[in-house]
Design an enzyme around this catalytic site. Structure first.
Site, PDB file in Angstrom:
ATOM      1  N   ASP A  78       1.789  -1.748   7.702  1.00 21.42           N
ATOM      2  CA  ASP A  78       2.007  -1.228   8.985  1.00 21.42           C
ATOM      3  C   ASP A  78       1.784  -2.121  10.336  1.00 21.42           C
ATOM      4  OD1 ASP A  78       2.471   1.242   7.585  1.00 21.42           O
ATOM      5  OD2 ASP A  78       1.799   2.523   9.213  1.00 21.42           O
ATOM      6  N   CYS A 119      -3.353   0.406   1.969  1.00 22.21           N
ATOM      7  CA  CYS A 119      -3.171   0.682   3.079  1.00 22.21           C
ATOM      8  C   CYS A 119      -2.644   2.015   3.412  1.00 22.21           C
ATOM      9  CB  CYS A 119      -2.224  -0.359   3.808  1.00 22.21           C
ATOM     10  SG  CYS A 119      -3.429  -2.107   3.884  1.00 22.21           S
ATOM     11  N   ASP A 120      -2.026   2.134   4.621  1.00 26.10           N
ATOM     12  CA  ASP A 120      -1.745   3.249   5.382  1.00 26.10           C
ATOM     13  C   ASP A 120      -0.824   4.433   4.641  1.00 26.10           C
ATOM     14  OD1 ASP A 120      -2.422   1.344   7.196  1.00 26.10           O
ATOM     15  OD2 ASP A 120      -1.528   2.299   8.837  1.00 26.10           O
ATOM     16  N   LYS A 121       0.230   4.119   4.139  1.00 27.12           N
ATOM     17  CA  LYS A 121       1.041   5.219   3.525  1.00 27.12           C
ATOM     18  C   LYS A 121       0.979   5.142   2.133  1.00 27.12           C
ATOM     19  CE  LYS A 121       2.314   5.886   7.660  1.00 27.12           C
ATOM     20  NZ  LYS A 121       1.349   4.935   7.980  1.00 27.12           N
ATOM     21  N   CYS A 191      -7.732  -3.451   7.793  1.00 26.79           N
ATOM     22  CA  CYS A 191      -8.242  -3.826   9.133  1.00 26.79           C
ATOM     23  C   CYS A 191      -9.691  -3.251   9.179  1.00 26.79           C
ATOM     24  CB  CYS A 191      -7.482  -3.570  10.134  1.00 26.79           C
ATOM     25  SG  CYS A 191      -5.661  -4.530   9.922  1.00 26.79           S
ATOM     26  N   GLU A 440       5.376   4.517  14.518  1.00 28.49           N
ATOM     27  CA  GLU A 440       4.213   4.481  15.352  1.00 28.49           C
ATOM     28  C   GLU A 440       4.466   3.965  16.726  1.00 28.49           C
ATOM     29  OE1 GLU A 440       0.882   4.758  11.929  1.00 28.49           O
ATOM     30  OE2 GLU A 440       1.177   2.762  12.650  1.00 28.49           O
ATOM     31  N   SER A 466      -1.790   5.916  14.999  1.00 27.89           N
ATOM     32  CA  SER A 466      -2.782   5.891  13.964  1.00 27.89           C
ATOM     33  C   SER A 466      -4.068   5.866  14.628  1.00 27.89           C
ATOM     34  CB  SER A 466      -2.608   4.394  13.475  1.00 27.89           C
ATOM     35  OG  SER A 466      -3.703   4.200  12.371  1.00 27.89           O
TER      36      SER A 466
END
Length: 549
Positions: A78, A119-121, A191, A440, A466
């Protein structure tokens, strides 16, 4: 065992021949087949180290009497996708990941799975697949990145983003920015802040789908390798006992996960992901449930960007088990976990090692949790805001709308100094259908904060944010503009009222005027191609997790 369907019987000689081609022995044909679902990628920092963890998982599977087979899923970073058209593909990748896992698992008749997302998704995509397939599963999240350091200051990715705004405002030199960007992300892992990746890792642990301490054990910590090996062993225990994700991810477990999320000050993206995961199990989590739980759950942690601490500080203070110990009076402790034990047993004897980083209920940072759901004539079906990251001055705000039909238009207006203090920036046609892909809006949000406008300018969008965003940033405005929601007819200069304490988001025009505008509205023509064309046809409402229908 399901895998017997490709191993046993005279007519399966061809199947066995293919398995022998892989190096599978006659003895191994009698053992369970375990999928090691890896999202390793050389373009995603959160995933670049996952090969090592996969080897540890496979060692654990073999030690416990199973046969591991590794395969890969896609992974999108992302951070690298921010601020351009690439972000259109991030949220859609979640459902593609779930579908791809389903295809491989069902085609090859695996008995169990160990999943390696980060990670995100990718984490929610794996969890959606785990719920859908309902085979014994353990998830090993890849772990956070270590924080960076510059001039004695702890750095995360959000510091690098906001530093750009400080350069534009004349508060930082480009040379200093270069130093920050080289120091902010020092190595592998997601992160080092409570953005979506780390929030979802904590949520996975709170759901009971990963081993205790897995969520916040950092990517470069050898303990992560040991957890991976133990997860490989543990999945065979789940298989022998017949414990499946549906036994673990119950309605009560999802409510536990939301409680942990809002106590952490976690990402807004959980409002999309948890309902989507739950729906795979036939469990409905309405948007209002997040607000309900947030109202009764105090925030106990202040992790970047909603505070000074990093994920490493949180891990050293005891991580998710310690936080859940503090929250135990608000949790259902009888939920089952991948340890084979109830949550109460997992956190028994757990202690908080730093009460400033994980506060007690008697001394919270905020009396409410992180997520607030707003409603009103601008968002009849709801909008969400990470209220703990909003300054006191902006909890209530009225200002003139500055309306843009894309993120790029808003960025150009900011560059040309057309966004002024007091404005409410409205970015529309960035929802799941309108974007498409529900991008985003980090880049604009970070620039506003870095330029010192976070205490005077609000941002309202049918796109999303996010956990790495702070400030008065309101997303998920629903119905989205492309579906004819009221946000589609906001005009420049209209007054917008934001009232977070009272959960209201209002466009201050009369009902009659709003109705006339809605009658005149026509949907803009967009013709996405490829995967996004299919996505637009199938994606469901934001309030239901933006799942493919």
């Amino acid at each position: 065992m399901r895998s017997n369907e490709i191993k046993e019987g005279l007519e399966r000689a061809g199947h066995r021949a293919l398995l022998h081609a892989l190096g599978v022995t006659r003895e191994e044909l009698r053992k369970p087949f375990v999928a090691v679902v890896n999202s390793f990628s050389e373009i995603v920092p959160g995933h670049v180290h996952l090969r090592r963890l996969a080897e540890a998982v496979k060692a654990g599977v073999r030690a416990a009497g199973g046969v591991p087979f590794e395969f890969n899923t896609v992974a999108i970073c992302d951070g690298l996708a921010q601020g351009h058209l690439g972000m259109r593909y991030s949220l859609p990748s979640r459902d593609l990941i779930a579908d791809s896992i389903e295809l491989v698992i069902e085609a090859h008749r695996f008995d169990a799975m160990v999943m390696l997302p980060s990670c995100d998704k990718i984490v929610p995509g794996h969890l959606m697949a785990a719920a859908r397939l309902d085979l014994p599963t353990v998830v090993v999240t890849g772990g956070p990145m270590l924080p960076g350091y510059w001039r004695g200051q702890k750095l995360t990715l959000v510091d690098a983003r906001e530093a750009v705004g400080r350069v534009k405002a004349g508060k930082l030199s480009e040379l200093e920015l270069a130093k920050i960007e080289q120091a902010a992300c020092p190595g592998p892992g997601s992160c080092a802040m409570m953005a979506t990746a780390n929030t979802m890792a904590c949520v996975t642990e709170a759901l009971g789908m990963s081993l205790p301490y897995c969520g916040m054990t950092h990517a470069e910590d050898a303990a992560k390798v040991r957890l991976a090996e133990e997860s490989g062993r543990r999945v065979l225990g789940l298989l022998r006992r017949g414990i499946k994700p549906s036994d673990i991810m119950t309605r009560e477990a999802f409510e536990n996960a939301i409680t942990v999320d809002v106590a952490l000050g976690g990402s807004l993206n959980t409002v999309l992901h948890l309902p989507a995961i739950a729906a795979e199990l036939g469990i409905k989590i309405p948007l209002e449930k997040f607000d309900e739980i947030s109202r009764r759950t105090p925030r106990l942690c202040a992790i970047k960007p909603a505070g000074p601490h990093t994920t490493l500080d949180f891990a050293k203070a005891g991580g998710v088990p310690a936080l859940m110990k503090q929250l135990e009076s608000l949790l259902n402790l009888s939920t089952l976990t991948v340890t084979g034990k109830m949550l109460s047993k997992n956190i028994e004897g757990t202690k908080v090692l730093d009460s400033e980083i994980i506060r007690p209920l008697s001394k919270p940072i905020d009396r409410e949790g992180s997520i607030a759901v707003l409603k009103g004539n601008l968002a009849p079906a709801g909008a969400v805001v990470r209220q703990v990251a909003v300054g006191a001055k902006m909890k209530k705000h009225e200002g003139p709308a500055r309306v843009f039909d894309s993120l790029e238009d808003a960025l150009n207006a900011l560059k040309d100094k057309k966004i002024k203090r007091g404005d409410v920036v409205v970015i529309r046609y960035e929802g799941p259908k309108g974007g498409p892909g529900m991008r985003e809006q980090h880049m604009l949000a970070s620039l506003l904060m870095g330029m010192g406008l976070g205490e005077s300018v609000a941002l309202v969008t049918d796109g999303r944010f996010s956990g790495s965003t702070r400030g008065p940033m309101i997303g998920h405005v629903s119905p989205e503009a492309a579906e004819g929601g009221p946000v589609a007819v906001v005009q420049d200069g209209d007054c917008v009222r934001i009232d977070i304490p009272n959960r209201r988001l209002e466009l201050l025009v009369t009902d009659d005027e709003l109705g006339k505008r809605m009658q005149r509205w026509r949907r803009p023509v967009k013709k996405p191609t490829g995967y996004l064309a299919r996505y637009v046809k199938l994606v469901g409402p934001v309030g239901e997790g933006a799942r493919l229908e």
